[in-house]
Scaffold this motif. Structure first.
Motif, PDB file in Angstrom:
ATOM      1  N   ALA A 114     -51.828 -28.859  14.546  1.00 59.64           N
ATOM      2  CA  ALA A 114     -51.224 -27.570  14.211  1.00 59.64           C
ATOM      3  C   ALA A 114     -49.758 -27.723  13.833  1.00 59.64           C
ATOM      4  CB  ALA A 114     -51.360 -26.617  15.399  1.00 59.64           C
ATOM      5  N   SER A 115     -49.051 -28.640  14.478  1.00 57.87           N
ATOM      6  CA  SER A 115     -47.634 -28.862  14.175  1.00 57.87           C
ATOM      7  C   SER A 115     -47.448 -29.354  12.747  1.00 57.87           C
ATOM      8  CB  SER A 115     -47.033 -29.883  15.152  1.00 57.87           C
ATOM      9  OG  SER A 115     -47.059 -29.410  16.471  1.00 57.87           O
ATOM     10  N   ILE A 170     -55.948 -21.522  11.984  1.00 55.94           N
ATOM     11  CA  ILE A 170     -54.564 -21.772  11.577  1.00 55.94           C
ATOM     12  C   ILE A 170     -54.303 -21.181  10.196  1.00 55.94           C
ATOM     13  CG2 ILE A 170     -52.879 -23.569  10.995  1.00 55.94           C
ATOM     14  CD1 ILE A 170     -54.263 -25.324  13.090  1.00 55.94           C
ATOM     15  N   SER A 171     -55.249 -21.335   9.282  1.00 59.51           N
ATOM     16  CA  SER A 171     -55.101 -20.769   7.939  1.00 59.51           C
ATOM     17  C   SER A 171     -55.022 -19.241   7.997  1.00 59.51           C
ATOM     18  CB  SER A 171     -56.275 -21.195   7.048  1.00 59.51           C
ATOM     19  OG  SER A 171     -56.273 -22.589   6.842  1.00 59.51           O
ATOM     20  N   ALA A 172     -55.823 -18.625   8.870  1.00 59.82           N
ATOM     21  CA  ALA A 172     -55.809 -17.166   8.988  1.00 59.82           C
ATOM     22  C   ALA A 172     -54.462 -16.663   9.494  1.00 59.82           C
ATOM     23  CB  ALA A 172     -56.932 -16.715   9.924  1.00 59.82           C
ATOM     24  N   VAL A 173     -53.873 -17.384  10.452  1.00 60.37           N
ATOM     25  CA  VAL A 173     -52.552 -16.989  10.964  1.00 60.37           C
ATOM     26  C   VAL A 173     -51.511 -17.044   9.847  1.00 60.37           C
ATOM     27  CG1 VAL A 173     -50.688 -17.656  12.521  1.00 60.37           C
ATOM     28  CG2 VAL A 173     -53.047 -17.672  13.336  1.00 60.37           C
ATOM     29  N   GLY A 174     -51.518 -18.113   9.073  1.00 61.49           N
ATOM     30  CA  GLY A 174     -50.569 -18.214   7.968  1.00 61.49           C
ATOM     31  C   GLY A 174     -50.821 -17.183   6.888  1.00 61.49           C
ATOM     32  N   LEU A 175     -52.088 -16.904   6.602  1.00 57.52           N
ATOM     33  CA  LEU A 175     -52.446 -15.959   5.546  1.00 57.52           C
ATOM     34  C   LEU A 175     -52.011 -14.537   5.883  1.00 57.52           C
ATOM     35  CD1 LEU A 175     -53.931 -15.772   2.814  1.00 57.52           C
ATOM     36  CD2 LEU A 175     -56.024 -15.287   4.100  1.00 57.52           C
ATOM     37  N   ALA A 176     -51.929 -14.229   7.171  1.00 55.96           N
ATOM     38  CA  ALA A 176     -51.500 -12.891   7.576  1.00 55.96           C
ATOM     39  C   ALA A 176     -50.112 -12.554   7.035  1.00 55.96           C
ATOM     40  CB  ALA A 176     -51.504 -12.780   9.104  1.00 55.96           C
ATOM     41  N   PHE A 216     -48.740 -23.169  -3.762  1.00 54.49           N
ATOM     42  CA  PHE A 216     -49.925 -23.805  -3.188  1.00 54.49           C
ATOM     43  C   PHE A 216     -50.271 -23.290  -1.799  1.00 54.49           C
ATOM     44  CE2 PHE A 216     -51.493 -27.310  -0.439  1.00 54.49           C
ATOM     45  CZ  PHE A 216     -52.769 -27.431  -0.975  1.00 54.49           C
ATOM     46  N   VAL A 217     -49.260 -23.135  -0.935  1.00 59.32           N
ATOM     47  CA  VAL A 217     -49.517 -22.868   0.482  1.00 59.32           C
ATOM     48  C   VAL A 217     -50.340 -21.606   0.713  1.00 59.32           C
ATOM     49  CG1 VAL A 217     -48.430 -22.311   2.688  1.00 59.32           C
ATOM     50  CG2 VAL A 217     -47.596 -24.236   1.335  1.00 59.32           C
ATOM     51  N   PRO A 218     -49.967 -20.419   0.177  1.00 65.19           N
ATOM     52  CA  PRO A 218     -50.785 -19.233   0.456  1.00 65.19           C
ATOM     53  C   PRO A 218     -52.206 -19.344  -0.079  1.00 65.19           C
ATOM     54  CG  PRO A 218     -49.114 -18.742  -1.189  1.00 65.19           C
ATOM     55  CD  PRO A 218     -48.784 -20.084  -0.628  1.00 65.19           C
ATOM     56  N   ASN A 219     -52.363 -19.973  -1.242  1.00 66.06           N
ATOM     57  CA  ASN A 219     -53.703 -20.128  -1.797  1.00 66.06           C
ATOM     58  C   ASN A 219     -54.531 -21.113  -0.984  1.00 66.06           C
ATOM     59  OD1 ASN A 219     -53.820 -18.565  -4.513  1.00 66.06           O
ATOM     60  ND2 ASN A 219     -51.817 -19.561  -4.533  1.00 66.06           N
ATOM     61  N   ALA A 220     -53.888 -22.171  -0.490  1.00 67.28           N
ATOM     62  CA  ALA A 220     -54.588 -23.118   0.382  1.00 67.28           C
ATOM     63  C   ALA A 220     -55.008 -22.450   1.681  1.00 67.28           C
ATOM     64  CB  ALA A 220     -53.691 -24.320   0.665  1.00 67.28           C
ATOM     65  N   GLN A 221     -54.172 -21.546   2.203  1.00 65.26           N
ATOM     66  CA  GLN A 221     -54.522 -20.825   3.432  1.00 65.26           C
ATOM     67  C   GLN A 221     -55.717 -19.912   3.197  1.00 65.26           C
ATOM     68  OE1 GLN A 221     -50.665 -19.116   4.136  1.00 65.26           O
ATOM     69  NE2 GLN A 221     -50.043 -20.747   5.533  1.00 65.26           N
ATOM     70  N   PHE A 222     -55.714 -19.198   2.078  1.00 65.76           N
ATOM     71  CA  PHE A 222     -56.856 -18.342   1.740  1.00 65.76           C
ATOM     72  C   PHE A 222     -58.128 -19.174   1.625  1.00 65.76           C
ATOM     73  CE2 PHE A 222     -59.650 -16.703  -1.597  1.00 65.76           C
ATOM     74  CZ  PHE A 222     -59.956 -15.451  -1.095  1.00 65.76           C
ATOM     75  N   TYR A 223     -58.030 -20.271   0.882  1.00 66.47           N
ATOM     76  CA  TYR A 223     -59.186 -21.143   0.713  1.00 66.47           C
ATOM     77  C   TYR A 223     -59.636 -21.708   2.051  1.00 66.47           C
ATOM     78  CZ  TYR A 223     -62.124 -24.955  -0.924  1.00 66.47           C
ATOM     79  OH  TYR A 223     -63.192 -25.788  -1.126  1.00 66.47           O
ATOM     80  N   SER A 255     -48.222 -24.631  16.358  1.00 62.31           N
ATOM     81  CA  SER A 255     -47.654 -23.828  15.276  1.00 62.31           C
ATOM     82  C   SER A 255     -46.188 -23.516  15.532  1.00 62.31           C
ATOM     83  CB  SER A 255     -48.453 -22.530  15.108  1.00 62.31           C
ATOM     84  OG  SER A 255     -49.794 -22.805  14.750  1.00 62.31           O
ATOM     85  N   ALA A 256     -45.856 -23.215  16.787  1.00 60.68           N
ATOM     86  CA  ALA A 256     -44.460 -22.923  17.140  1.00 60.68           C
ATOM     87  C   ALA A 256     -43.581 -24.165  16.969  1.00 60.68           C
ATOM     88  CB  ALA A 256     -44.381 -22.413  18.573  1.00 60.68           C
ATOM     89  N   ILE A 257     -44.098 -25.317  17.397  1.00 58.47           N
ATOM     90  CA  ILE A 257     -43.346 -26.573  17.237  1.00 58.47           C
ATOM     91  C   ILE A 257     -43.138 -26.883  15.756  1.00 58.47           C
ATOM     92  CG2 ILE A 257     -43.441 -29.077  17.571  1.00 58.47           C
ATOM     93  CD1 ILE A 257     -45.004 -28.477  20.183  1.00 58.47           C
ATOM     94  N   GLY A 258     -44.204 -26.731  14.976  1.00 60.65           N
ATOM     95  CA  GLY A 258     -44.106 -26.997  13.548  1.00 60.65           C
ATOM     96  C   GLY A 258     -43.124 -26.078  12.846  1.00 60.65           C
ATOM     97  N   ALA A 259     -43.119 -24.794  13.248  1.00 57.48           N
ATOM     98  CA  ALA A 259     -42.171 -23.843  12.655  1.00 57.48           C
ATOM     99  C   ALA A 259     -40.735 -24.238  12.963  1.00 57.48           C
ATOM    100  CB  ALA A 259     -42.460 -22.438  13.169  1.00 57.48           C
ATOM    101  N   ALA A 260     -40.488 -24.693  14.184  1.00 59.53           N
ATOM    102  CA  ALA A 260     -39.134 -25.118  14.551  1.00 59.53           C
ATOM    103  C   ALA A 260     -38.726 -26.368  13.775  1.00 59.53           C
ATOM    104  CB  ALA A 260     -39.068 -25.379  16.050  1.00 59.53           C
ATOM    105  N   LEU A 261     -39.662 -27.324  13.631  1.00 58.57           N
ATOM    106  CA  LEU A 261     -39.351 -28.545  12.903  1.00 58.57           C
ATOM    107  C   LEU A 261     -39.163 -28.280  11.404  1.00 58.57           C
ATOM    108  CD1 LEU A 261     -41.847 -31.048  14.569  1.00 58.57           C
ATOM    109  CD2 LEU A 261     -39.364 -30.993  14.843  1.00 58.57           C
ATOM    110  N   ALA A 262     -39.894 -27.286  10.875  1.00 62.68           N
ATOM    111  CA  ALA A 262     -39.822 -27.001   9.443  1.00 62.68           C
ATOM    112  C   ALA A 262     -38.422 -26.600   9.012  1.00 62.68           C
ATOM    113  CB  ALA A 262     -40.818 -25.903   9.087  1.00 62.68           C
ATOM    114  N   ARG A 263     -37.657 -26.039   9.931  1.00 60.98           N
ATOM    115  CA  ARG A 263     -36.285 -25.631   9.604  1.00 60.98           C
ATOM    116  C   ARG A 263     -35.322 -26.809   9.603  1.00 60.98           C
ATOM    117  NH1 ARG A 263     -38.000 -21.194  12.925  1.00 60.98           N
ATOM    118  NH2 ARG A 263     -37.109 -22.155  14.794  1.00 60.98           N
ATOM    119  N   ARG A 264     -35.772 -27.974  10.100  1.00 55.73           N
ATOM    120  CA  ARG A 264     -34.877 -29.116  10.249  1.00 55.73           C
ATOM    121  C   ARG A 264     -35.312 -30.356   9.475  1.00 55.73           C
ATOM    122  NH1 ARG A 264     -35.247 -26.264  14.896  1.00 55.73           N
ATOM    123  NH2 ARG A 264     -33.312 -25.756  16.021  1.00 55.73           N
TER     124      ARG A 264
END
Length: 243
Positions: free
Chosen positions: A19-20, A57-63, A165-172, A205-214
């Motif tokens: 998930a991260s 995980i895709s559904a959470v992002g797609l929201a 790519f990301v939103p379409n990949a989440q939908f798919y 997901s929370a860890i990944g979100a924090a790392l994504a900013r850095r």
């Protein structure tokens, strides 16, 4: 009992890691987690659990990103995947475990190599390319839990940016994993394990979100792909050893 708790702990670590990296790099949950899950739970249970988790995980992002989905581009991908998911499920249910494990290792390793290479394939452009990528992805997702690389290669050849790519990949991801789980059924796991899976996905997901900013996107994606390649080769080696 100790060994059972050990398996549960490893399962949680796999889910957090998957998930991260998915949240960090936009792709990677199945690539990182499937080789480890099939080694831990066996090919059948490992793949379908990865389908469930990747879909969630895709559904959470797609929201958050659903307004950016290109439905016209996604229809041929999804339709083609729907046709090949049953074939992947049929193959996965009938192959001996060592053969299936080795096959998963090959699929993961080759898919990762193609994504790392950024392969340009004229046949993966336009509507025909979407159908070809969707068909390959549906089969790979249902049989081995790794449908993302085929869609990623389609996006590369279509000239999509990461933001596109990301939103379409989440939908798919939501749609194809629903197809895959429907074709094979939900894994038979105790309720506490499902709670652990949900908590691990949330934590990852929370860890990944924090790392994504850095962490810059390019190095993050490279790390994900290298981990996935190592996992694919490990699964291939174990499958060949047990043949």
């Amino acid at each position: 009992m100790a060994s059972e708790w050990g398996i549960v702990l490893v399962l949680g670590v796999i889910m957090v890691a998957g998930a991260s990296v998915q949240r960090l790099a936009g792709i990677g949950f199945a690539l990182v987690s499937v080789p480890a899950l099939v080694l831990l739970l066996g090919p059948a249970e490992g793949v379908v659990l990865a389908n469930c988790a990747a879909g969630a995980i895709s559904a959470v992002g797609l929201a958050v990103t659903w307004r950016q989905v290109r439905l016209a581009a996604m229809v041929p991908l999804v339709a083609a995947a729907a046709c090949t998911v049953p074939a992947g499920a049929w193959v996965a249910a009938r192959l001996p475990e060592p053969v299936l494990l080795a096959g998963m290792g090959v699929l993961v390793s080759v898919a990762v190599a193609l994504v790392m290479w950024g392969a340009r394939v004229p046949a993966l452009r336009g509507v025909k390319g979407a159908v070809a990528a969707g068909a390959a992805s549906g089969f790979m997702n249902s049989s081995a839990g790794v449908g993302g690389p085929a869609v990623s290669l389609y996006a590369v050849n279509a000239g999509w940016t990461v933001r596109e790519f990301v939103p379409n990949a989440q939908f798919y991801g939501v749609v194809v994993n629903v197809f895959s789980v429907t074709a094979k059924g939900v894994p038979q796991l105790p309720a506490p394990v499902w709670l652990l899976v949900a908590a691990s996905i949330a934590a990852g997901s929370a860890i990944g979100a924090a790392l994504a900013r850095r962490v810059p996107e390019r190095p993050a994606r490279l790390v994900v792909l290298l981990l996935a390649l190592a996992g694919g080769l490990t699964a291939l080696g174990k499958g060949l050893w047990n043949l």
